[in-house]
Scaffold this motif. Structure first.
Motif, PDB file in Angstrom:
ATOM      1  N   TYR A   1       0.399  33.362  40.980  1.00 42.07           N
ATOM      2  CA  TYR A   1       0.538  33.629  39.748  1.00 42.07           C
ATOM      3  C   TYR A   1       1.624  34.680  39.580  1.00 42.07           C
ATOM      4  O   TYR A   1       2.181  34.641  38.562  1.00 42.07           O
ATOM      5  CB  TYR A   1      -0.666  34.211  38.618  1.00 42.07           C
ATOM      6  CG  TYR A   1      -1.554  33.123  38.345  1.00 42.07           C
ATOM      7  CD1 TYR A   1      -1.797  32.379  37.386  1.00 42.07           C
ATOM      8  CD2 TYR A   1      -2.925  32.992  39.613  1.00 42.07           C
ATOM      9  CE1 TYR A   1      -2.042  31.245  37.165  1.00 42.07           C
ATOM     10  CE2 TYR A   1      -3.462  31.979  39.176  1.00 42.07           C
ATOM     11  CZ  TYR A   1      -3.551  31.230  38.113  1.00 42.07           C
ATOM     12  OH  TYR A   1      -4.190  30.224  38.097  1.00 42.07           O
ATOM     13  N   LEU A   2       2.795  35.002  40.367  1.00 41.72           N
ATOM     14  CA  LEU A   2       3.195  36.101  40.360  1.00 41.72           C
ATOM     15  C   LEU A   2       3.465  37.395  39.275  1.00 41.72           C
ATOM     16  O   LEU A   2       4.034  37.407  38.768  1.00 41.72           O
ATOM     17  CB  LEU A   2       4.934  35.108  40.015  1.00 41.72           C
ATOM     18  CG  LEU A   2       5.042  33.915  40.877  1.00 41.72           C
ATOM     19  CD1 LEU A   2       6.161  33.128  40.600  1.00 41.72           C
ATOM     20  CD2 LEU A   2       4.977  34.130  42.474  1.00 41.72           C
ATOM     21  N   GLU A   3       2.095  38.158  39.409  1.00 45.80           N
ATOM     22  CA  GLU A   3       2.174  38.819  39.071  1.00 45.80           C
ATOM     23  C   GLU A   3       1.678  40.247  38.945  1.00 45.80           C
ATOM     24  O   GLU A   3       1.436  40.936  37.799  1.00 45.80           O
ATOM     25  CB  GLU A   3       0.795  38.269  37.913  1.00 45.80           C
ATOM     26  CG  GLU A   3       1.037  37.825  37.444  1.00 45.80           C
ATOM     27  CD  GLU A   3      -0.539  37.142  36.553  1.00 45.80           C
ATOM     28  OE1 GLU A   3      -0.946  36.725  35.311  1.00 45.80           O
ATOM     29  OE2 GLU A   3      -1.798  37.712  36.979  1.00 45.80           O
ATOM     30  N   ASP A   4       2.380  40.463  39.940  1.00 47.87           N
ATOM     31  CA  ASP A   4       2.010  42.111  40.469  1.00 47.87           C
ATOM     32  C   ASP A   4       3.600  42.572  40.178  1.00 47.87           C
ATOM     33  O   ASP A   4       4.061  42.654  40.147  1.00 47.87           O
ATOM     34  CB  ASP A   4       1.778  42.312  42.481  1.00 47.87           C
ATOM     35  CG  ASP A   4       2.055  43.654  42.263  1.00 47.87           C
ATOM     36  OD1 ASP A   4       2.347  44.617  41.773  1.00 47.87           O
ATOM     37  OD2 ASP A   4       0.700  43.889  43.552  1.00 47.87           O
TER      38      ASP A   4
ATOM     39  N   TRP B   1       9.352  38.927  33.588  1.00 48.60           N
ATOM     40  CA  TRP B   1       8.363  37.809  34.069  1.00 48.60           C
ATOM     41  C   TRP B   1       9.179  36.613  34.798  1.00 48.60           C
ATOM     42  O   TRP B   1       9.877  36.392  34.368  1.00 48.60           O
ATOM     43  CB  TRP B   1       7.124  37.415  32.662  1.00 48.60           C
ATOM     44  CG  TRP B   1       7.043  38.322  32.023  1.00 48.60           C
ATOM     45  CD1 TRP B   1       6.941  39.797  31.090  1.00 48.60           C
ATOM     46  CD2 TRP B   1       5.220  39.075  33.393  1.00 48.60           C
ATOM     47  NE1 TRP B   1       6.019  40.375  31.145  1.00 48.60           N
ATOM     48  CE2 TRP B   1       4.822  40.539  32.314  1.00 48.60           C
ATOM     49  CE3 TRP B   1       4.445  39.048  33.994  1.00 48.60           C
ATOM     50  CZ2 TRP B   1       3.858  40.924  32.318  1.00 48.60           C
ATOM     51  CZ3 TRP B   1       3.472  39.763  34.013  1.00 48.60           C
ATOM     52  CH2 TRP B   1       3.094  40.913  33.838  1.00 48.60           C
ATOM     53  N   LEU B   2       8.246  35.835  35.907  1.00 48.02           N
ATOM     54  CA  LEU B   2       9.017  35.503  36.758  1.00 48.02           C
ATOM     55  C   LEU B   2       7.383  33.437  36.664  1.00 48.02           C
ATOM     56  O   LEU B   2       6.388  33.685  35.824  1.00 48.02           O
ATOM     57  CB  LEU B   2       8.619  35.058  38.191  1.00 48.02           C
ATOM     58  CG  LEU B   2       9.560  36.543  38.418  1.00 48.02           C
ATOM     59  CD1 LEU B   2       9.689  36.177  39.769  1.00 48.02           C
ATOM     60  CD2 LEU B   2      10.888  36.304  37.877  1.00 48.02           C
ATOM     61  N   LYS B   3       8.330  31.981  36.840  1.00 48.85           N
ATOM     62  CA  LYS B   3       7.710  31.390  36.060  1.00 48.85           C
ATOM     63  C   LYS B   3       6.583  30.678  37.210  1.00 48.85           C
ATOM     64  O   LYS B   3       7.159  30.323  38.602  1.00 48.85           O
ATOM     65  CB  LYS B   3       7.945  30.575  35.359  1.00 48.85           C
ATOM     66  CG  LYS B   3       8.619  30.545  34.057  1.00 48.85           C
ATOM     67  CD  LYS B   3       9.200  29.326  33.752  1.00 48.85           C
ATOM     68  CE  LYS B   3       9.603  30.255  32.511  1.00 48.85           C
ATOM     69  NZ  LYS B   3       9.905  29.190  31.472  1.00 48.85           N
TER      70      LYS B   3
ATOM     71  N   ARG C   1       9.869  27.124  42.081  1.00 50.57           N
ATOM     72  CA  ARG C   1      10.376  27.231  43.251  1.00 50.57           C
ATOM     73  C   ARG C   1      11.536  28.616  43.503  1.00 50.57           C
ATOM     74  O   ARG C   1      11.024  29.725  43.990  1.00 50.57           O
ATOM     75  CB  ARG C   1      11.013  26.297  43.743  1.00 50.57           C
ATOM     76  CG  ARG C   1      11.448  26.430  45.212  1.00 50.57           C
ATOM     77  CD  ARG C   1      12.571  25.072  45.788  1.00 50.57           C
ATOM     78  NE  ARG C   1      11.693  24.316  45.945  1.00 50.57           N
ATOM     79  CZ  ARG C   1      10.997  23.008  46.658  1.00 50.57           C
ATOM     80  NH1 ARG C   1      11.498  24.111  47.918  1.00 50.57           N
ATOM     81  NH2 ARG C   1      10.283  22.099  47.081  1.00 50.57           N
ATOM     82  N   GLU C   2      12.501  28.585  42.557  1.00 49.01           N
ATOM     83  CA  GLU C   2      13.049  30.041  42.719  1.00 49.01           C
ATOM     84  C   GLU C   2      12.889  31.226  42.177  1.00 49.01           C
ATOM     85  O   GLU C   2      12.510  32.144  43.112  1.00 49.01           O
ATOM     86  CB  GLU C   2      14.587  29.555  41.959  1.00 49.01           C
ATOM     87  CG  GLU C   2      15.196  27.908  42.361  1.00 49.01           C
ATOM     88  CD  GLU C   2      14.945  27.434  41.627  1.00 49.01           C
ATOM     89  OE1 GLU C   2      14.177  27.238  40.644  1.00 49.01           O
ATOM     90  OE2 GLU C   2      15.498  26.205  42.743  1.00 49.01           O
ATOM     91  N   ASP C   3      11.629  31.349  41.200  1.00 47.00           N
ATOM     92  CA  ASP C   3      10.753  32.424  40.908  1.00 47.00           C
ATOM     93  C   ASP C   3       9.531  32.902  42.012  1.00 47.00           C
ATOM     94  O   ASP C   3       9.807  34.279  42.582  1.00 47.00           O
ATOM     95  CB  ASP C   3      10.079  32.083  39.853  1.00 47.00           C
ATOM     96  CG  ASP C   3      11.229  31.916  38.241  1.00 47.00           C
ATOM     97  OD1 ASP C   3      12.586  32.677  38.953  1.00 47.00           O
ATOM     98  OD2 ASP C   3      10.803  32.285  37.410  1.00 47.00           O
TER      99      ASP C   3
END
Length: 159
Positions: free
Chosen positions: A98-101, A114-116, A120-122
């Protein structure tokens, strides 16, 4: 928090490079999502093989990691075991998916944002930043006594 080690750092960097170079990516596919791509690098399994293993468990990577039991040796558990063996915790697996740390997000080039999870780039930026953070932690954990840089005349032996 993840255990900083060379294998994990290398796997994160290789995953980011593969994604940058066009590796299959689909967030909704266990074998080609964020953790699926990392698992491909760690296990050398194909996305199809990972998908088949993951479907023996219930849920997304987060649920697979939380429900993991080290004594069952279920195929989905095998995938989680491989990620844990390189130093990830169930929380790390969730955060990768979830790219949440927040610790990673705070170190992003340009500062916190915040990233999505399905861009892909995120994902590439998150994996690279996570690898950089772990590498810095690993370097800072190395303690070399200053006296090891010096030797006495008695230690110098010329053959």
């Amino acid at each position: 928090m993840a255990q900083a080690n060379i294998q994990l750092i290398g796997a994160l960097r290789e995953t980011a490079a593969r994604l940058r170079n066009g590796a299959a990516y689909a967030w909704g596919n266990h074998g080609a999502c964020n953790c699926g791509n990392l698992t491909q690098v760690v296990t050398k399994l194909s996305k199809e093989e990972i998908l088949a293993y993951a479907h023996t468990g219930i849920g997304e990577w987060t649920e697979l990691a939380e429900d993991y039991c080290g004594t069952t040796n279920a195929p989905a558990g095998l995938l989680i075991t491989k990620l844990q063996e390189i130093g990830l915790t169930p929380s790390d697996i969730h955060n990768l998916e979830y790219l949440e740390d927040k610790a990673v997000l705070q170190r992003l080039p340009g500062g916190f944002r915040w990233l999505k999870r399905n861009v892909r780039e995120d994902v590439i930026m998150y994996f690279e930043t996570f690898a950089n953070m772990l590498e810095e932690e690993l370097i800072n954990s190395i303690n070399i006594p200053v006296k090891s840089f010096f030797y006495s005349k008695q230690e110098l032996v010329v053959c």
